[in-house]
Design a protein around this motif. Structure first.
Motif, PDB file in Angstrom:
ATOM      1  N   ARG A 155       0.762  -1.240  -0.120  1.00  0.00           N
ATOM      2  CA  ARG A 155      -0.046  -0.010   0.141  1.00  0.00           C
ATOM      3  C   ARG A 155       1.002   1.297  -0.023  1.00  0.00           C
ATOM      4  O   ARG A 155       0.670   2.287  -0.754  1.00  0.00           O
ATOM      5  CB  ARG A 155      -1.196  -0.008   1.391  1.00  0.00           C
ATOM      6  N   GLU A 156       1.927   1.412   0.946  1.00  0.00           N
ATOM      7  CA  GLU A 156       2.816   2.235   0.922  1.00  0.00           C
ATOM      8  C   GLU A 156       3.465   2.645  -0.374  1.00  0.00           C
ATOM      9  O   GLU A 156       3.524   3.711  -0.772  1.00  0.00           O
ATOM     10  CB  GLU A 156       3.873   2.297   2.124  1.00  0.00           C
ATOM     11  N   ALA A 186       2.398   1.840  -3.397  1.00  0.00           N
ATOM     12  CA  ALA A 186       1.671   2.472  -4.280  1.00  0.00           C
ATOM     13  C   ALA A 186       1.398   3.891  -4.174  1.00  0.00           C
ATOM     14  O   ALA A 186       1.269   4.687  -5.077  1.00  0.00           O
ATOM     15  CB  ALA A 186       0.367   1.672  -4.440  1.00  0.00           C
ATOM     16  N   ARG A 187       1.156   4.138  -2.911  1.00  0.00           N
ATOM     17  CA  ARG A 187       0.881   5.565  -2.437  1.00  0.00           C
ATOM     18  C   ARG A 187       2.331   6.505  -2.917  1.00  0.00           C
ATOM     19  O   ARG A 187       2.239   7.668  -3.343  1.00  0.00           O
ATOM     20  CB  ARG A 187       0.452   5.739  -0.949  1.00  0.00           C
ATOM     21  N   MET A 188       3.251   6.073  -2.561  1.00  0.00           N
ATOM     22  CA  MET A 188       4.530   6.686  -2.947  1.00  0.00           C
ATOM     23  C   MET A 188       4.624   6.975  -4.415  1.00  0.00           C
ATOM     24  O   MET A 188       5.472   8.144  -4.786  1.00  0.00           O
ATOM     25  CB  MET A 188       5.606   5.889  -2.470  1.00  0.00           C
ATOM     26  N   ASP A 189       4.130   5.981  -5.100  1.00  0.00           N
ATOM     27  CA  ASP A 189       4.178   5.977  -6.653  1.00  0.00           C
ATOM     28  C   ASP A 189       2.820   7.197  -7.235  1.00  0.00           C
ATOM     29  O   ASP A 189       2.831   7.211  -8.289  1.00  0.00           O
ATOM     30  CB  ASP A 189       4.127   4.757  -7.382  1.00  0.00           C
ATOM     31  N   GLY A 190       2.116   7.632  -6.351  1.00  0.00           N
ATOM     32  CA  GLY A 190       1.356   8.573  -6.794  1.00  0.00           C
ATOM     33  C   GLY A 190      -0.119   8.064  -7.013  1.00  0.00           C
ATOM     34  O   GLY A 190      -0.943   8.542  -7.609  1.00  0.00           O
ATOM     35  N   ALA A 191      -0.337   6.571  -6.573  1.00  0.00           N
ATOM     36  CA  ALA A 191      -1.602   6.116  -6.988  1.00  0.00           C
ATOM     37  C   ALA A 191      -2.835   6.796  -6.064  1.00  0.00           C
ATOM     38  O   ALA A 191      -2.441   6.919  -4.488  1.00  0.00           O
ATOM     39  CB  ALA A 191      -1.673   4.616  -6.565  1.00  0.00           C
ATOM     40  N   SER A 192      -3.737   6.866  -6.404  1.00  0.00           N
ATOM     41  CA  SER A 192      -4.933   7.484  -5.535  1.00  0.00           C
ATOM     42  C   SER A 192      -5.657   6.229  -4.902  1.00  0.00           C
ATOM     43  O   SER A 192      -5.185   4.961  -5.346  1.00  0.00           O
ATOM     44  CB  SER A 192      -6.163   8.021  -6.609  1.00  0.00           C
ATOM     45  N   GLU A 193      -6.489   6.301  -3.953  1.00  0.00           N
ATOM     46  CA  GLU A 193      -7.179   5.277  -3.339  1.00  0.00           C
ATOM     47  C   GLU A 193      -7.972   4.175  -3.993  1.00  0.00           C
ATOM     48  O   GLU A 193      -7.722   2.991  -3.921  1.00  0.00           O
ATOM     49  CB  GLU A 193      -8.226   5.807  -2.233  1.00  0.00           C
ATOM     50  N   GLN A 251      -7.174   3.790  -7.402  1.00  0.00           N
ATOM     51  CA  GLN A 251      -6.074   3.062  -8.180  1.00  0.00           C
ATOM     52  C   GLN A 251      -5.442   2.028  -7.376  1.00  0.00           C
ATOM     53  O   GLN A 251      -4.946   0.926  -7.649  1.00  0.00           O
ATOM     54  CB  GLN A 251      -5.229   3.819  -8.693  1.00  0.00           C
ATOM     55  N   LEU A 252      -5.427   2.404  -5.932  1.00  0.00           N
ATOM     56  CA  LEU A 252      -4.612   1.436  -4.996  1.00  0.00           C
ATOM     57  C   LEU A 252      -5.684  -0.066  -4.892  1.00  0.00           C
ATOM     58  O   LEU A 252      -4.894  -0.981  -4.873  1.00  0.00           O
ATOM     59  CB  LEU A 252      -4.710   2.015  -3.639  1.00  0.00           C
TER      60      LEU A 252
END
Length: 300
Positions: A198-199, A201-208, A210-211
Motif C-alpha cells: 500500500r505504501e 503504491a501511495r509513494m508512486d502517486g496512486a489514488s485510493e 487506483q490502490l
C-alpha cells in the motif's frame, strides 16, 4: 527392498484404516450409486428384492434429461446458484471492504454478520417461511405485511410460490446466512496484504481508487476463487433450506436434490441414484478445475 519397506511400511499402516474407510464408504458407495442408476429399479418390490432388476444402462439419465419436470429442476438450480453466488459475493465483499480499515466496534459488527452462520438452515428456513408468506392485502403477513405497513404495497408478491422465479426468493435467506462467511474470507484476504504494498503504491502517486483497483483487488483473486468454489458447490447441493421453506411436492421450488429425495421416498431408487450421479458430476465440474488450478499454482 526390505529397507524401503521398513521406511514406507509404518506410514502405510497408519493410513490404512482411513484409506479403507474412505474406499468403502466414499468411493465404494459412489460406485454402488452409479451401479443402481444403471438399473430399472423403480418399484418397491424391486427395492426390497422381491422383483428382479435389470441393467438399462443410460436410459434413466436420458429419460430424466428429457423430462420437462427435471429440466425445470435444473433451471431452478441454475437460477438459485447464479443469484446465490452474486448475492453472497457482493454482500460479503462489501462488508469486508467497509471493515477493511479497523473501525471502532469492529468486533461487534463481525459478530453480527457472522451470527447467521451459527443458525442451521432448518431453523432459519422455518422463520423465513413465515417472512416469505405469499398472502397479500388483508391476509398479509411477514414481509408482505411489513411492506403494507410502511406504504410499499406494490412490493408485495407471492415470493416462493411464483412458478417461474419462486426459487429466487429462497436465495434471500441463503444469502443472509452465508454472506458473513464470505465477508470473513475477504477480510482475512485484506488483512493478509502487506502494508508495504500500500505504501509503495501511495509513494508512486496512486489514488485510493487506483490502490484498490491495481494493488489490493488483484491480491484478492485467490480468495475470490476459493469463495466462489465453496459457495458454488454448496448451492448445487442445496436441500435443507429449500425443504424447510417449501415442500417436496412444490413444483415451483424443485431442484435436483429435492427430486432425489422424492424419488427415493417413492422407492424409485434408480432415478434417485441417477439424480445423485448428475449432482456429483455437476459438483465435480466445479471442484476439479479449482483443484487443478491450485495444484499448478503450488508447483510454481
Amino acid at each position: 527392498m526390505l529397507k524401503k519397506l521398513r521406511r514406507v511400511g509404518p506410514p502405510l499402516l497408519l493410513l490404512a484404516p482411513s484409506l479403507l474407510l474412505l474406499g468403502v464408504f466414499v468411493y465404494g458407495l459412489i460406485a454402488a450409486n452409479f451401479q443402481m442408476s444403471f438399473t430399472d429399479n423403480h418399484t418397491a418390490a424391486q427395492a426390497t428384492g422381491q422383483a428382479p432388476a435389470v441393467n438399462v444402462w443410460f436410459d434413466n439419465y436420458l429419460n430424466l434429461l428429457a423430462s420437462e419436470e427435471f429440466q425445470h429442476s435444473l433451471l431452478n438450480l441454475l437460477l438459485f446458484t447464479a443469484v446465490f453466488l452474486a448475492g453472497t459475493m457482493a454482500m460479503g465483499f462489501g462488508w469486508a471492504w467497509l471493515l477493511e480499515k479497523p473501525v471502532k466496534g469492529e468486533g461487534i459488527f463481525r459478530s453480527i454478520y457472522l451470527f447467521p452462520m451459527a443458525v442451521s438452515f432448518i431453523a432459519s428456513g422455518v422463520v423465513w417461511r413465515w417472512l416469505l408468506n405469499s398472502n397479500q392485502d388483508a391476509q398479509a403477513s411477514g414481509l408482505n405485511r411489513l411492506f403494507q405497513i410502511i406504504g410499499l404495497d406494490f412490493l408485495q408478491n407471492n415470493w416462493w410460490n411464483n412458478v417461474t422465479f419462486g426459487i429466487i426468493a429462497i436465495t434471500i435467506p441463503a444469502i443472509w446466512q452465508l454472506s458473513g462467511y464470505v465477508m470473513a474470507l475477504f477480510l482475512a484476504g485484506f488483512r493478509g496484504i502487506p502494508e508495504e504494498l500500500r505504501e509503495a503504491a501511495r509513494m508512486d502517486g496512486a489514488s485510493e481508487l487506483q490502490l484498490y483497483r491495481h494493488v489490493l483487488f488483484p491480491q484478492l483473486s485467490p480468495v475470490a476463487l476459493s469463495a466462489l468454489i465453496i459457495i458454488g458447490h454448496m448451492s448445487l447441493k442445496s436441500f435443507d433450506l429449500i425443504m424447510s421453506i417449501s415442500k417436496p411436492a412444490n413444483y415451483q421450488t424443485k431442484v435436483p436434490a429435492v427430486d432425489m429425495y422424492v424419488f427415493k421416498s417413492s422407492f424409485d431408487y434408480a432415478n434417485s441414484a441417477a439424480v445423485g450421479a448428475i449432482l456429483l458430476v455437476l459438483v465435480a465440474a466445479v471442484i476439479i478445475p479449482y483443484l487443478v488450478h491450485t495444484h499448478r499454482e503450488e508447483k510454481r
